[in-house]
Design a protein around this motif. Structure first.
Motif, short mmCIF file in Angstrom:
data_model
loop_
_atom_site.label_atom_id
_atom_site.label_comp_id
_atom_site.label_asym_id
_atom_site.label_seq_id
_atom_site.Cartn_x
_atom_site.Cartn_y
_atom_site.Cartn_z
N LEU A 99 0.81 -1.22 0.00
CA LEU A 99 0.00 0.00 0.00
C LEU A 99 0.85 1.27 0.00
O LEU A 99 0.31 2.37 0.11
CB LEU A 99 -0.92 0.01 1.23
N GLY A 100 2.17 1.11 -0.14
CA GLY A 100 3.06 2.27 -0.22
C GLY A 100 3.23 3.01 1.09
O GLY A 100 3.46 4.22 1.10
N LEU A 101 3.10 2.31 2.20
CA LEU A 101 3.23 2.95 3.52
C LEU A 101 4.65 2.74 4.05
O LEU A 101 5.03 1.63 4.40
CB LEU A 101 2.22 2.35 4.50
N GLN A 102 5.40 3.81 4.08
CA GLN A 102 6.77 3.77 4.59
C GLN A 102 6.83 4.52 5.91
O GLN A 102 6.31 5.63 6.03
CB GLN A 102 7.73 4.38 3.57
N TYR A 103 7.48 3.94 6.89
CA TYR A 103 7.52 4.58 8.20
C TYR A 103 8.64 3.98 9.03
O TYR A 103 9.13 2.88 8.76
CB TYR A 103 6.18 4.36 8.93
N ALA A 104 9.05 4.74 10.03
CA ALA A 104 10.03 4.26 10.99
C ALA A 104 9.42 4.18 12.39
O ALA A 104 9.84 3.40 13.22
CB ALA A 104 11.25 5.19 11.01
#
Length: 539
Positions: free
Chosen positions: A181-186
């Motif tokens: 879903l294109g969710l990038q996070y740290a």
């Protein structure tokens, strides 16, 4: 599509030959203007905006090359055909740079000119078709992009719901879904918004809140995905790079306060925001949601801040549970056998017990408050035989308890409730003897049967005449009137239900003949059963 042509040549004979000898219809064109020099020609071009310019390369005042250069800047898609002599080929290199379509060498041959014009028209048409197709492709792409974005938003929202409800799968599946879903996070955190929009603004509130949330998140350089559950909005905030806890706290706190501020001014909405602690994995979003939910519930127990942060919540809880069931049973016994003073005192002490037992769980508080209130209503009904005499029906009581917003509200409500019950009882109770209380209980439980004084007396083990004297002496009401009142109060409750027909209700409460039911109902209430039912519809 007919193409527009302008012819400019300082030699009238050549200009007329071009205009009059070319079969313009055959090549899909029409003459819209002509001129004998470049200066006049420039004005004709400006006025007619032609698709094709045919001009001599050398003219006084303004040359064909100068016109071609101006034409190329003014009408970039137009085509210029230059008429030139062999000796003018030195201009060819400049002409190519200016985008001239072709050259016709003097003397001008009609067939050659007509073929060149036809080629220019074909290229113009092809360019127009290409432009149309490109526009169609761009429009289709924009539509697909919009559909994809909408679909992506919906899929992300569903993913957010699955995360908080624990239905997103194991940690690996969560990571795979997030990547897809294109969710990038740290880092991530969960924000819950509970709101009460002003009357008439509920429909607008949802869209406004989401728009504000997206804008304010972008200002603080994080993304979010939203979900909706029960009566609150949920935002899972995604930070694409690791930040210090202090920085994260500042971003989330300012984000939350903007949500409150920007929905309050236009829509007069009252919002409370609860923010979980930061997590490193979306797999922990469900846990973060539960944490934020408990924070939101803590507001019921006295938290006054509109923004509740995880690390500002009370963490200390009583470790030792005690039996609230035992207290409720004692309270019920007090209602059965205690004095008025005992009952009121016990009710007033229950709130503190409930607060201690619930350990911050609002559902437990409201459930136990409901039990206390319903027990009091049952007692009131057992004493008076009138469910509505207290002015507090069961459904109204449950609804009131559900709407309580804080422990203070709960205390105020219970105090008012106790006062209402106490006033109702003190106005109608004379501390009946045990025999009379048991008689009233029996009547209230069996009035739908063919009940009579002898049956109740036999149940109590006393004579009918003694029971009749006790009832009259202690209550001022005879046995028949007590039964009638119990039946009519029950009939009133049944008539409030649209499913029950008037002519059936009398039998349901113990009257075999409708005429007798009608007579008793009107005597007790002052109106007929049908009039009572119609009045309840109007209310």
């Amino acid at each position: 599509m007919i193409r527009r042509v302008v012819v400019i040549d300082d030699k009238p004979l050549i200009r007329r030959a071009i205009v009059q000898t070319v079969d313009w219809h055959a090549v899909g064109c029409e003459i819209v203007g002509e001129a004998e020099d470049g200066i006049e020609g420039k004005q004709v071009i400006a006025d007619t905006r032609p698709d094709i310019l045919i001009t001599d390369i050398k003219m006084p005042g303004l040359s064909g090359l100068d016109l071609a250069e101006w034409m190329h800047a003014y009408l970039p898609t137009s085509k210029t055909i230059l008429i030139t002599g062999y000796q003018d080929f030195a201009y060819a290199q400049r002409a190519v740079r200016l985008g001239v379509f072709d050259f016709i060498v003097k003397p001008v041959k009609n067939d050659e000119l007509q073929n060149t014009i036809r080629s220019a028209v074909e290229e113009l048409n092809q360019q127009a078709e290409d432009k149309y197709e490109l526009a169609a492709i761009e429009a289709a792409f924009a539509t697909l992009s919009e559909q994809h974005q909408h679909s992506l938003t919906s899929l992300r929202s569903k993913f957010a719901t699955d995360l908080i409800e624990g239905g997103a799968g194991d940690e690996q599946k969560v990571a795979e879904t997030a990547a897809r879903l294109g969710l990038q996070y740290a880092q991530c955190a969960v924000v819950i918004v509970r709101a009460k929009p002003a009357a008439g603004h509920s429909a607008r509130f949802s869209d406004l809140l989401i728009d504000v949330a997206v804008q304010e998140a972008a200002k603080r350089e994080f993304n979010l995905i939203e979900a909706y559950r029960k009566d609150h909005f949920i935002f899972i905030c995604l930070f694409d790079k690791p930040l210090s806890l202090r920085e994260l706290r500042m971003k989330l706190q300012s984000f939350s306060r903007e949500l409150i501020s920007q929905t309050k001014n236009p829509l007069h909405a009252v919002c409370t925001v609860a923010v979980s602690a930061v997590r490193k994995s979306l797999y922990e979003a469900g846990e973060a949601y539960q944490e934020a939910s408990l924070l939101m519930e803590s507001r019921f127990f006295g938290a006054s801040d509109a923004v509740l942060l995880a690390d500002s919540a009370e963490t200390g809880k009583e470790k030792n549970k005690f039996s609230i069931i035992e207290d409720l049973e004692k309270f019920n016994e007090t209602l059965k056998h205690g004095t008025k003073t005992d009952i009121i005192t016990h009710m007033e002490s229950m709130l503190e017990q409930i607060k201690r037992y619930s350990e911050g769980n609002i559902l437990v508080v409201k459930g136990l408050l409901s039990e206390v209130c319903l027990a009091a209503l049952r007692y009131y009904y057992r004493v008076t035989g009138n469910e509505f005499g207290s002015g507090q029906s069961v459904d109204q009581t449950l609804e009131d308890v559900y709407r309580l917003g804080s422990l203070k509200e709960a205390a105020d409500y219970l105090t008012a409730f106790i006062t209402k019950i106490r006033n109702g009882i003190s106005g109608g109770e004379k501390e009946y003897s045990l025999v009379v209380r048991k008689a009233l209980d029996y009547i209230n439980a069996n009035f739908t049967d063919n009940i009579n004084l002898t049956a109740v007396a036999d149940y109590l083990g006393i004579s009918p005449s003694y029971l009749s004297r006790l009832l009259s002496t202690e209550t001022g009401t005879n046995f028949v009137d007590f039964v009638a009142r119990a039946r009519i109060e029950a009939a009133k409750r049944l008539l409030l239900d649209p499913k029950n027909k008037v002519n059936e209700v009398g039998e349901m409460v113990g009257y075999k003949e409708y005429a007798y039911f009608y007579q008793v109902f009107k005597k007790v209430t002052g109106i007929s059963p049908k009039e009572f039912k119609n009045q309840s519809k109007e209310i």
